[in-house]
Design a protein around this motif. Structure first.
Motif, PDB file in Angstrom:
ATOM      1  N   LEU A  66     -17.497  53.577  38.070  1.00 58.42           N
ATOM      2  CA  LEU A  66     -17.101  52.237  37.626  1.00 58.42           C
ATOM      3  C   LEU A  66     -16.188  52.350  36.419  1.00 58.42           C
ATOM      4  O   LEU A  66     -16.348  53.266  35.617  1.00 58.42           O
ATOM      5  CB  LEU A  66     -18.344  51.447  37.215  1.00 58.42           C
ATOM      6  CG  LEU A  66     -19.203  50.936  38.348  1.00 58.42           C
ATOM      7  CD1 LEU A  66     -20.459  50.303  37.783  1.00 58.42           C
ATOM      8  CD2 LEU A  66     -18.421  49.912  39.160  1.00 58.42           C
TER       9      LEU A  66
ATOM     10  N   ASN B 209     -17.708  43.925  40.745  1.00 57.48           N
ATOM     11  CA  ASN B 209     -16.494  44.610  40.339  1.00 57.48           C
ATOM     12  C   ASN B 209     -15.324  43.640  40.559  1.00 57.48           C
ATOM     13  O   ASN B 209     -14.975  43.331  41.690  1.00 57.48           O
ATOM     14  CB  ASN B 209     -16.331  45.883  41.186  1.00 57.48           C
ATOM     15  CG  ASN B 209     -15.411  46.881  40.529  1.00 57.48           C
ATOM     16  OD1 ASN B 209     -14.924  46.660  39.419  1.00 57.48           O
ATOM     17  ND2 ASN B 209     -15.156  47.974  41.218  1.00 57.48           N
TER      18      ASN B 209
ATOM     19  N   TRP C  68     -15.634  45.588  35.478  1.00 54.24           N
ATOM     20  CA  TRP C  68     -16.979  45.455  36.003  1.00 54.24           C
ATOM     21  C   TRP C  68     -17.667  44.371  35.179  1.00 54.24           C
ATOM     22  O   TRP C  68     -17.658  44.421  33.953  1.00 54.24           O
ATOM     23  CB  TRP C  68     -17.733  46.781  35.894  1.00 54.24           C
ATOM     24  CG  TRP C  68     -19.207  46.640  36.138  1.00 54.24           C
ATOM     25  CD1 TRP C  68     -20.202  46.632  35.210  1.00 54.24           C
ATOM     26  CD2 TRP C  68     -19.847  46.471  37.411  1.00 54.24           C
ATOM     27  NE1 TRP C  68     -21.420  46.469  35.810  1.00 54.24           N
ATOM     28  CE2 TRP C  68     -21.241  46.369  37.165  1.00 54.24           C
ATOM     29  CE3 TRP C  68     -19.385  46.380  38.736  1.00 54.24           C
ATOM     30  CZ2 TRP C  68     -22.167  46.186  38.185  1.00 54.24           C
ATOM     31  CZ3 TRP C  68     -20.309  46.210  39.745  1.00 54.24           C
ATOM     32  CH2 TRP C  68     -21.689  46.111  39.482  1.00 54.24           C
TER      33      TRP C  68
END
Lengths: 526, 396
Positions: free
Chosen positions: B315, B349, B342
């Motif tokens: 992420l 996301n 995020w």
């Protein structure tokens, strides 16, 4: 030893040309009159421990392609960008433009908030326009009067680029070609202290004022570096501008070229109207297939070839070519950095310093020159390369280079009277600087004053013109040096030109030498 | 080289990370301590205090101030009530956005404009014939943004303002002790929040007063990284990131109209002439080529993609703004995601994107480029309406 080509003059263009010819496998000899290489791009230790870029002092637009082709960094080339543009004033801390756009904005906003915000937009517009100019520098200039297919093809390519341009850019080009730099800048800016140092780029090396029409387009040059892959167009060469020349010489020698100094050429050897080599002043004959002159057109044709060997019309055209040098150079060794009121440290001294406090100041300087005097209060472009490159001066001491305009070659007493006025000219420069930098005169250890007369004597620049001919529009592109002969060829078969008197002109660009070499190699004469 | 804001003595003492950005020529903190997340959560759960001095500020005074600003701005700010703030953009003649910001009406003949970029030259271009004065007050004023659910309680303690009565997009003069200032019910986080405007010489005292009052409400000094996440959740466009000012574009394609930036709601066409009006009217009639949308990047697909390399899903640790291509399902390029993050709150996301209009319907499934283990892939991204996160307290 027999050579394919003799190159007259070991200036940077001559050396670049030699390197490209040698790279193509040709046997080349470079013949330099002086004991040092570089022509006007030369470094000399004039005073013990102090190395000066005696004449040409910054590198502008040196073609990145040449650096790559000739592997110049391997031969010692290092270019250091100029970081600032400082315009001192007498009763204020002046204007310094920095690499950091926000810092520049704050500085300009002291004089005009509006100008400070428009400044980057001006840069963007110029960058847009410079895209076209770049193509012009990198290829020979197409001749619109010619019907040769190759010329038409070039013209078509060029016009195709123009067709793809947005109309705004085209109109802007027309303005740049016809307006004076001041008129053009007036359309954008209001503050004198910003416009003045910007406007001078239009008059460097010309016998024109900032309000003379046709001076605007040179403004573009300052923005060309941005699209060039060179980024930040103006730079110092490590070791002075001679460092660049020596790198070119080293590259040329590594490729097999022979370079001779103290080998002054007396004349071009002609047989049946063809160049067959050169004759040195000591009487030696060097026979070659071709001869390439990096000297200016005047010197090349009127001295090295001789009028009698040329058509009268061509001779007239060469005589009409405007040289009329308008600038001088003062080189100083100093024992400390200059101190400008309101500015501490040396950050503002890492680029160029322009004594150009206002448009009227510059125009007054031109007024005096128009009638045959040097300017009593001239435009001075000062650089102190030792701030960045410590190899140029002993620790704590500095070399100060002052480009000075106007110093007309044709003073009213006659050019030959320049030596008698030399020191008075030098005094005017130092006094002017001291008005912005009190006490400056006391720091001077050594002074060299070069008038246009001296530039002619020392460097073979006719009438002391630093660009081997004015960079005015009618002497550029397909008319440089003269219409019909803008492709490095000359009316004498096997005699070629590769100096700044050819397209695209003066400045340490290397383009003339490179384009000449490629024209010569493409001609089949070698 | 940036310069310090009037709050610098305070922010620099707190900035243990030593991470600074250049924001419009000022030093601006990225985050104060270990990472930006606590500051983001302060925006959403307590209060985060951000120095927003680098916003450009202009004071427009004079009897013609209303008509002058109405001539430039996308909205009819002449109709703005005293004590109200409005969000606007302004365009060139071709209807392309130059900048966005807020216009506050402090008095009948006194407005304040904020912008992301220096705008004096643009305003000056139109001032002829108007009885006004324009002052660039950027350095004269310090500005703080206090965002988060506790922000009201903190400022009620720190100032004499009646914040219960201060509606969304309203502003009021107030006093911090003996110091005069302004509080507006505005912000860039999409949460309950306020902005504080004071003279630069009072900046440190006001900062201290707000921090002192905030101690009982879990206040945290916050930096730009936390703001970046919050503003993506809130779906706010950013000049220089999600679009480029028409003044800085070398090519036409880089320019955007308000309609293409989801700012059509700020454009009021049927009124006296204003800059860009004709072009905007034409665009409204013929339709816009592009739209600014939210994208939710499919989590399960992302997880499967990374799992295929034996990796957990990677992420982005903070918001990104480096641009990613967006494709239709037939691999045709239809636009670009310009920023994303995020969302720690939504556990999604997110990305903000400019894409061709025919693909802008919420629910449309598109593809976004994702790099996994140095290889380029695409993952499904579904068009979502903005804002992603819209808590009731934002307008409370």
């Amino acid at each position: 030893m027999s050579y394919d080509a003799a190159i007259i003059g070991g200036g940077h263009n001559g050396l670049v040309c030699a390197a490209y010819l040698a790279k193509a496998g040709k046997k080349v000899v470079v013949l330099e009159r002086r004991h040092v290489l570089g022509g006007a791009a030369v470094t000399e230790e004039l005073y013990p421990g102090f190395k000066f870029s005696v004449a040409s002092y910054v590198v502008s637009l040196f073609r990145p392609g040449i650096i790559r082709d000739l592997d110049l960094p391997a031969h010692g080339l290092e270019l250091l960008p100029l970081e600032t543009a400082f315009t001192p004033l007498q009763d204020d801390m002046g204007l310094c433009r920095w690499v950091d756009p926000e810092r520049s904005r704050r500085e300009i906003a002291r004089f005009s908030v509006r100008d400070s915000e428009i400044y980057p937009e001006f840069g963007l517009t110029m960058t847009k326009m410079a895209r076209f100019a770049k193509g012009v520098i990198d290829s020979p200039a197409p001749d619109p009067a010619s019907l040769k297919p190759s010329e038409l093809l070039e013209l078509w390519r060029f016009s195709d680029e123009l067709r793809n341009a947005d109309p705004e850019s085209l109109y802007m080009h027309l303005k740049l070609f016809t307006m004076s730099s001041v008129d053009f800048l007036d359309q954008w800016f209001e503050s004198d202290v910003l416009k003045a140092p910007m406007s001078v780029s239009g008059i460097i090396g010309t016998y024109l004022g900032v309000r003379s029409p046709g001076t605007a387009y040179v403004l573009l040059h300052h923005y060309m570096g941005e699209i060039d892959g060179a980024f930040r167009s103006w730079g110092y060469s490590k070791g002075g501008t001679g460092g660049l020349s020596l790198a070119c010489a080293s590259a040329a020698e590594a490729l097999g070229a022979k370079i001779r100094t103290e080998a002054p050429v007396d004349h071009v050897l002609l047989e049946n109207g063809r160049a067959r080599g050169v004759v040195l002043e000591n009487g030696d004959e060097i026979r070659t297939k071709t001869v390439v002159s990096s000297c200016d057109p005047n010197l090349t044709f009127l001295s090295l070839v001789g009028e009698e060997n040329l058509d009268a019309d061509f001779v007239t055209a060469i005589k009409r070519y405007k040289l009329r040098g308008s600038s001088g150079k003062v080189n100083l060794a100093v024992d400390r950095l200059p101190r400008f009121p309101g500015r501490d440290g040396s950050a503002h001294l890492r680029g160029d310093i322009a004594i150009a406090p206002g448009i009227d100041y510059l125009e007054h300087a031109y007024d005096e020159a128009k009638y045959g005097d040097f300017s009593s209060r001239p435009y001075i472009n000062v650089v102190i390369p030792s701030v960045i490159d410590p190899s140029l001066a002993p620790p704590g001491k500095h070399v100060v280079s002052c480009f000075v305009q106007y110093a007309p070659y044709h003073i009213k007493e006659g050019a030959e009277h320049w030596p008698a006025k030399r020191e008075a000219f030098g005094d005017a420069v130092v006094e002017t600087l001291a008005e912005y930098c009190p006490g400056f005169e006391e720091s001077i250890l050594y002074r060299q004053v070069l008038t246009p007369w001296d530039l002619e004597q020392q460097f073979g620049l006719t009438e002391g013109n630093i660009f081997q001919g004015e960079l005015s529009l009618e002497q550029l592109l397909f008319q440089r040096p003269t219409a019909g002969w803008a492709r490095y060829r000359t009316p004498i078969r096997n005699l070629w030109m590769c100096g700044s008197g050819t397209h695209p002109g003066g400045g340490i660009m290397g383009a003339c030498g490179q384009l000449a070499a490629s024209a010569l190699l493409g001609s089949g004469e070698l | 080289m940036p310069i310090p804001s009037p709050f610098h003595s305070r922010t620099s003492a707190l900035c243990h990370s030593m991470l600074w950005k250049d924001w419009a020529g000022y030093y601006a903190v990225r985050y104060y301590a270990d990472c930006h997340e606590p500051e983001y959560f302060a925006f959403r759960h307590s209060a985060g205090l951000l120095d927003v001095t680098p916003l450009f500020k202009y004071e427009v005074h004079g009897p013609d101030a209303p008509s002058f600003l109405a001539r430039i701005m996308s909205r009819n700010v002449a109709k703005l009530k005293v004590g109200r703030v409005t969000y606007v953009c302004w365009c060139d003649d071709q209807g392309k956005v130059i900048d966005d910001g807020t216009v506050s009406r402090l008095e009948k003949h006194y407005y304040r404009v904020t912008s992301a970029e220096p705008s004096m030259h643009w305003f000056e271009r139109f001032r002829r014939g108007y009885d006004i004065q324009i002052e660039d007050s950027t350095t004269r004023l310090g500005a703080l943004s206090l965002q988060g659910p506790s922000s009201r309680a903190i400022l009620e303690d720190a100032s004499d303002a009646d914040l219960g009565a201060l509606e969304f997009f309203a502003l009021t003069p107030c006093r911090f002790g003996h110091i005069d200032g302004w509080i507006s019910r505005t912000g860039y986080t999409g949460d309950l929040g306020y902005e504080v405007w004071v003279r630069s010489e009072d900046a440190e005292a006001v900062y201290d007063a707000v921090m002192e009052a905030g101690r009982l409400h879990a206040i945290l000094p916050a930096g730009l990284d936390a703001l970046d996440v919050a503003r993506v959740e809130a779906g706010f466009v950013m000049n220089g990131v999600d679009y480029f000012s028409a003044h800085h574009c070398l090519i036409e394609d880089r320019k955007s109209s308000p309609y293409e930036l989801n700012l059509g709601w700020t454009v009021k066409l049927d009124r006296a002439p204003f800059v860009g009006q004709e072009a905007l009217r034409r665009e409204l009639e013929s339709g816009s080529d592009r739209r600014f949308v939210g994208l939710v990047i499919d989590w399960d697909e992302t997880e499967r993609l990374f799992n295929s390399y034996g990796l957990p899903p990677e992420l982005p640790l903070s918001a990104w703004r480096d641009g990613r291509p967006i494709y239709a399902r037939d691999r045709q390029w239809i636009g670009m995601a310009t920023s994303g993050a995020w969302s720690p709150t939504l556990k999604q996301n997110l990305a903000l994107a400019q894409i061709r209009s025919e693909f802008a319907e919420p629910g449309t499934r598109l593809q976004i480029e994702v790099t996994a283990e140095y290889r380029r892939h695409t993952v499904t991204a579904t068009v979502a309406s903005l804002p992603f996160f819209d808590p009731p307290r934002k307008r409370a």
